[in-house]
Design a protein around this motif. Sequence first.
Motif, short mmCIF file in Angstrom:
data_model
loop_
_atom_site.label_atom_id
_atom_site.label_comp_id
_atom_site.label_asym_id
_atom_site.label_seq_id
_atom_site.Cartn_x
_atom_site.Cartn_y
_atom_site.Cartn_z
N THR A 144 67.16 -106.43 17.02
CA THR A 144 66.90 -107.84 16.75
C THR A 144 65.61 -108.04 15.95
O THR A 144 64.60 -107.43 16.24
CB THR A 144 66.81 -108.64 18.07
OG1 THR A 144 68.04 -108.49 18.79
CG2 THR A 144 66.57 -110.11 17.80
N ARG A 145 65.69 -108.89 14.94
CA ARG A 145 64.49 -109.30 14.21
C ARG A 145 64.39 -110.82 14.29
O ARG A 145 65.41 -111.53 14.36
CB ARG A 145 64.52 -108.83 12.76
CG ARG A 145 65.59 -109.42 11.89
CD ARG A 145 65.58 -108.77 10.50
NE ARG A 145 66.48 -109.40 9.57
CZ ARG A 145 67.76 -109.12 9.43
NH1 ARG A 145 68.30 -108.19 10.18
NH2 ARG A 145 68.51 -109.75 8.54
N VAL A 146 63.17 -111.32 14.29
CA VAL A 146 62.91 -112.76 14.36
C VAL A 146 62.29 -113.18 13.03
O VAL A 146 61.30 -112.59 12.59
CB VAL A 146 61.98 -113.11 15.53
CG1 VAL A 146 61.73 -114.61 15.59
CG2 VAL A 146 62.58 -112.62 16.85
N SER A 195 66.63 -115.90 15.40
CA SER A 195 66.80 -114.52 15.84
C SER A 195 68.08 -113.94 15.25
O SER A 195 69.14 -114.57 15.33
CB SER A 195 66.87 -114.45 17.38
OG SER A 195 65.71 -115.01 17.96
N ILE A 196 67.99 -112.75 14.68
CA ILE A 196 69.14 -112.08 14.06
C ILE A 196 69.31 -110.71 14.70
O ILE A 196 68.43 -109.86 14.60
CB ILE A 196 68.95 -111.94 12.54
CG1 ILE A 196 68.73 -113.30 11.89
CG2 ILE A 196 70.16 -111.22 11.92
CD1 ILE A 196 68.39 -113.23 10.42
N THR A 197 70.44 -110.52 15.36
CA THR A 197 70.75 -109.23 15.97
C THR A 197 71.83 -108.54 15.15
O THR A 197 72.89 -109.13 14.88
CB THR A 197 71.24 -109.40 17.42
OG1 THR A 197 70.22 -110.04 18.19
CG2 THR A 197 71.56 -108.06 18.04
N ASP A 214 63.59 -118.13 19.53
CA ASP A 214 62.99 -116.81 19.74
C ASP A 214 63.81 -116.02 20.74
O ASP A 214 64.71 -116.54 21.40
CB ASP A 214 61.56 -116.98 20.25
CG ASP A 214 60.68 -115.78 19.96
OD1 ASP A 214 61.23 -114.69 19.68
OD2 ASP A 214 59.44 -115.93 20.02
N THR A 215 63.50 -114.73 20.85
CA THR A 215 64.11 -113.88 21.86
C THR A 215 63.45 -114.16 23.21
O THR A 215 62.41 -114.80 23.29
CB THR A 215 63.94 -112.40 21.50
OG1 THR A 215 62.54 -112.13 21.36
CG2 THR A 215 64.66 -112.06 20.22
N PRO A 218 59.64 -113.20 24.20
CA PRO A 218 59.37 -113.28 22.77
C PRO A 218 59.06 -111.92 22.15
O PRO A 218 58.40 -111.08 22.77
CB PRO A 218 58.15 -114.21 22.70
CG PRO A 218 58.21 -115.01 23.96
CD PRO A 218 58.77 -114.09 24.99
N THR A 219 59.56 -111.70 20.95
CA THR A 219 59.29 -110.47 20.21
C THR A 219 57.89 -110.54 19.59
O THR A 219 57.59 -111.51 18.89
CB THR A 219 60.33 -110.26 19.10
OG1 THR A 219 61.63 -110.18 19.69
CG2 THR A 219 60.06 -108.99 18.31
N PRO A 220 57.03 -109.56 19.84
CA PRO A 220 55.66 -109.61 19.30
C PRO A 220 55.61 -109.28 17.80
O PRO A 220 56.51 -108.65 17.25
CB PRO A 220 54.93 -108.54 20.12
CG PRO A 220 56.01 -107.56 20.47
CD PRO A 220 57.25 -108.36 20.67
#
Length: 227
Positions: A144-146, A195-197, A214-215, A218-220
């Motif tokens: 996953t990228r944010v 968020s894109i997985t 967000d995930t 949250p993704t740092p």
Amino acid sequence: MKRLALLLPLALAACGHLAVLPEALPPLRESAMGEMLTLSGTVENWEAGRTAEVHYGPAHLGTVQGDGTLTVAAPFVPFNLFSGAEEVLLPSVIGADCALDTVTVSNRQARAEGLVSLPLGLAPTPQTSPAPPMPMLLRRQGETRVVLVYVDRDVRVSGQKSCTGESWSWSPPPTSWARSAAINVFLRKGWNTVSITEKDLGENRRQLVVQGGDTEPPTPWRFSFFQ
């Protein structure tokens, strides 16, 4: 809707064994950040004592302090608002054959731009002078990228896609590929978090899920370089 679900696997099977069934639509989540691009947090894997400016072209957006503290607060509008929301979130591939495409866009006039990363201007240090080329901050964890997405008006993008095609290299034969996507986002005017997985299923087969917000957790932000 039930009849469509029953017929979908048959329709995709007719397109070849590479076709990928899309995931179910993800829940609709709040994604709006507002007109002001405001970010804060601690950057992982940051070199202690180093500072940096966050920028986008000539625009100064914020800073990263020596302890890795990220602060962005800028009334920033991207310069190149030429693309539609679907094009930014689900870029199309020339020559793709999409056996399934139920994606709808509430306002085709909406213009969008995405920020996959935050470019940095690093202050040089004795150990790394001059500064390495194209440093940046990314938000990525596992599959996953944010990303940050700006839209000039409210727009909802929702639906599923399943496409196949061929990629050509310098020497034949071409390589077959397949990609499916399930997207459900409502973007409000200004900045939004998306968020894109992306799952790699092997044999050039990929499955995407695009969701607003967000995930959890949250993704740092992480320090990286352009590759």
